[in-house]
Design an enzyme around this catalytic site. Structure first.
Site, PDB file in Angstrom:
ATOM      1  N   GLU A 181      27.256  28.061 -17.109  1.00  0.00           N
ATOM      2  CA  GLU A 181      28.344  29.035 -17.037  1.00  0.00           C
ATOM      3  C   GLU A 181      28.685  29.357 -15.581  1.00  0.00           C
ATOM      4  O   GLU A 181      29.567  30.162 -15.316  1.00  0.00           O
ATOM      5  CB  GLU A 181      27.962  30.313 -17.780  1.00  0.00           C
ATOM      6  CG  GLU A 181      27.739  30.107 -19.275  1.00  0.00           C
ATOM      7  CD  GLU A 181      27.376  31.388 -19.982  1.00  0.00           C
ATOM      8  OE1 GLU A 181      28.314  32.103 -20.409  1.00  0.00           O
ATOM      9  OE2 GLU A 181      26.183  31.689 -20.101  1.00  0.00           O
ATOM     10  N   SER A 201      26.187  30.471  -8.618  1.00  0.00           N
ATOM     11  CA  SER A 201      26.647  29.466  -7.674  1.00  0.00           C
ATOM     12  C   SER A 201      25.470  28.720  -7.057  1.00  0.00           C
ATOM     13  O   SER A 201      24.420  29.302  -6.799  1.00  0.00           O
ATOM     14  CB  SER A 201      27.474  30.137  -6.579  1.00  0.00           C
ATOM     15  OG  SER A 201      27.856  29.216  -5.581  1.00  0.00           O
ATOM     16  N   ALA A 224      23.686  36.127 -13.942  1.00  0.00           N
ATOM     17  CA  ALA A 224      25.129  36.211 -13.712  1.00  0.00           C
ATOM     18  C   ALA A 224      25.415  36.619 -12.266  1.00  0.00           C
ATOM     19  O   ALA A 224      24.780  37.528 -11.725  1.00  0.00           O
ATOM     20  CB  ALA A 224      25.756  37.207 -14.678  1.00  0.00           C
ATOM     21  N   SER A 280      15.303  47.819  -6.198  1.00  0.00           N
ATOM     22  CA  SER A 280      16.431  48.756  -6.348  1.00  0.00           C
ATOM     23  C   SER A 280      16.281  50.003  -5.467  1.00  0.00           C
ATOM     24  O   SER A 280      17.266  50.712  -5.236  1.00  0.00           O
ATOM     25  CB  SER A 280      16.569  49.176  -7.813  1.00  0.00           C
ATOM     26  OG  SER A 280      15.384  49.807  -8.265  1.00  0.00           O
TER      27      SER A 280
END
Length: 304
Positions: A181, A201, A224, A280
Site C-alpha cells: 500500500e 516509502s 502507514a 512520545s
C-alpha cells in the site's frame, strides 16, 4: 547460457522506436508461452535478439535492449539488481501512452486535435519513458488495484497484492507474498510475508539513495506514512509516521542490561528483530527487540 527474444516494435512516422513487446523469450531452460508475431504495418518492426550472459552485464545502448531487459525482470527470469541497466534513461524516449498504444511526443498533439474534432474516445494515460507493467506482462497470482502505478520492469512474486495507493518502480519488487500500500522505489526488494502500509516509502537508487540498495526482509511491517533509507532484516517493524534515514540518531534500548546506546541508523541497516518507534514523551527515535511478528492474511494473498 543462451538468451533469445522475439518481439515487435512500434515506431513513429520519423522511424523513432517507441516501444518493444517481447512475447517470446527463451532464457536457458525457461521460456514464455510461444506466440505468433505478425508485423501489420510499416510503423512496426520485427525484433530478434540472440544474447549470451555477457549481454546482461553490458550497458544499454538501444531501445530494444532496454525493453528486453525490462521484460526479463517482469517475467521473473532475473531478479532486480542482477543485470546492468546503465543507459536505460538515456535510451528510452519520452512517449505519450494512450488507449491506442504508444505515440511519439512530436505526433501526439495532432492525434489529440483530430480525436476532439471527430468526437472519438481517444485519451492519453501518461507522458513518460516507462509504460505500465500490465500492457506487456500479466504476472500470475497477483492482484493490482491500479495498474498504472506498476511500471514495466517491476518484479512481482505470486501472492503479491498491490492496493490502489501502492506503487512499484522498475528494477524493484517483491520476493514472496506481500501487501503493498506504499511505494517500492527503483532498486528496492521486499521479502516474503511483508507489509508496506498506506503512504509508506522506501528510498531507492533514484530518490536520494544513489548506489545504495535498500531491501526489506521477511515478515516486516512499515506502518502507514513511515519510510526507510536503510535496509531492514527479517521480523522488523517501523511504526506509523516514522521516517528513518541513514543518519537518523537511534536510541538502542537494552532492558536486560538497563543500558541505552545511541547510534546512526546506518549501523543497524539489515539487522533483524527490531522495532523502530518514536518515544512520545522525549521525541527520540528508539530501537528495541520486536516482540510482535507481522502476519499477512492468507486469504487475501491466494490471488487465484
Amino acid at each position: 547460457m543462451k538468451i533469445y527474444g522475439e518481439g515487435v516494435a512500434n515506431k513513429s512516422k520519423s522511424g523513432q522506436m517507441l516501444d518493444v513487446y517481447f512475447p517470446n523469450i527463451k532464457f536457458a531452460d525457461k521460456t514464455t508461452d510461444t506466440k505468433n508475431i505478425d508485423v501489420l504495418s510499416d510503423s512496426q518492426e520485427l525484433i530478434k535478439l540472440d544474447w549470451s550472459e555477457v549481454d546482461l552485464k553490458n550497458p544499454i545502448e538501444k531501445v530494444s535492449d532496454a525493453y528486453f531487459k525490462l521484460h526479463l525482470i517482469s517475467n521473473k527470469f532475473v531478479l532486480p539488481n542482477t543485470i546492468n541497466l546503465d543507459g536505460l534513461f538515456e535510451c528510452l524516449p519520452n512517449v505519450a501512452w494512450t488507449n491506442n498504444g504508444p505515440i511519439s511526443i512530436e505526433e501526439i498533439e495532432e492525434k489529440l486535435n483530430k480525436s476532439k474534432i471527430e468526437g472519438n474516445n481517444f485519451f492519453i494515460r501518461s507522458l513518460d519513458k516507462f509504460p505500465c507493467l500490465t500492457d506487456y506482462v500479466i504476472p500470475k497470482k497477483v492482484r493490482i488495484a491500479d495498474a498504472s502505478r506498476v511500471r514495466l520492469g517491476a518484479y512481482l512474486s505470486e501472492g503479491t497484492t498491490v492496493m490502489h495507493e501502492g506503487f512499484i518502480n522498475f528494477n524493484a519488487g517483491t520476493l514472496g507474498k506481500a501487501m503493498i500500500e506504499g511505494r517500492i522505489s527503483a532498486g528496492v526488494v521486499i521479502g516474503d510475508n511483508s507489509d508496506l502500509g498506506g503512504g509508506s516509502s522506501t528510498m531507492g537508487t533514484l530518490s536520494g539513495g544513489n548506489n545504495t540498495k535498500i531491501s526489506i526482509g521477511k515478515n516486516c511491517l512499515l506502518g502507514a506514512n513511515s519510510g526507510i533509507g536503510i535496509s531492514l532484516g527479517d521480523d522488523c517493524t517501523v511504526e506509523a509516521g516514522l521516517y528513518i534515514t541513514s543518519g537518523t540518531k537511534v536510541n538502542i534500548i537494552d532492558k536486560n542490561n538497563n543500558k541505552e546506546n545511541i547510534v546512526k541508523a546506518i549501523e543497524l541497516s539489515g539487522k533483524s528483530n527490531l522495532l523502530y518507534m518514536r518515544d512520545s514523551l522525549s521525541g527520540k527515535v528508539v530501537a528495541k527487540i520486536n516482540k510482535s511478528k507481522s502476519q499477512l492474511n492468507k486469504i487475501l494473498h491466494e490471488n487465484d
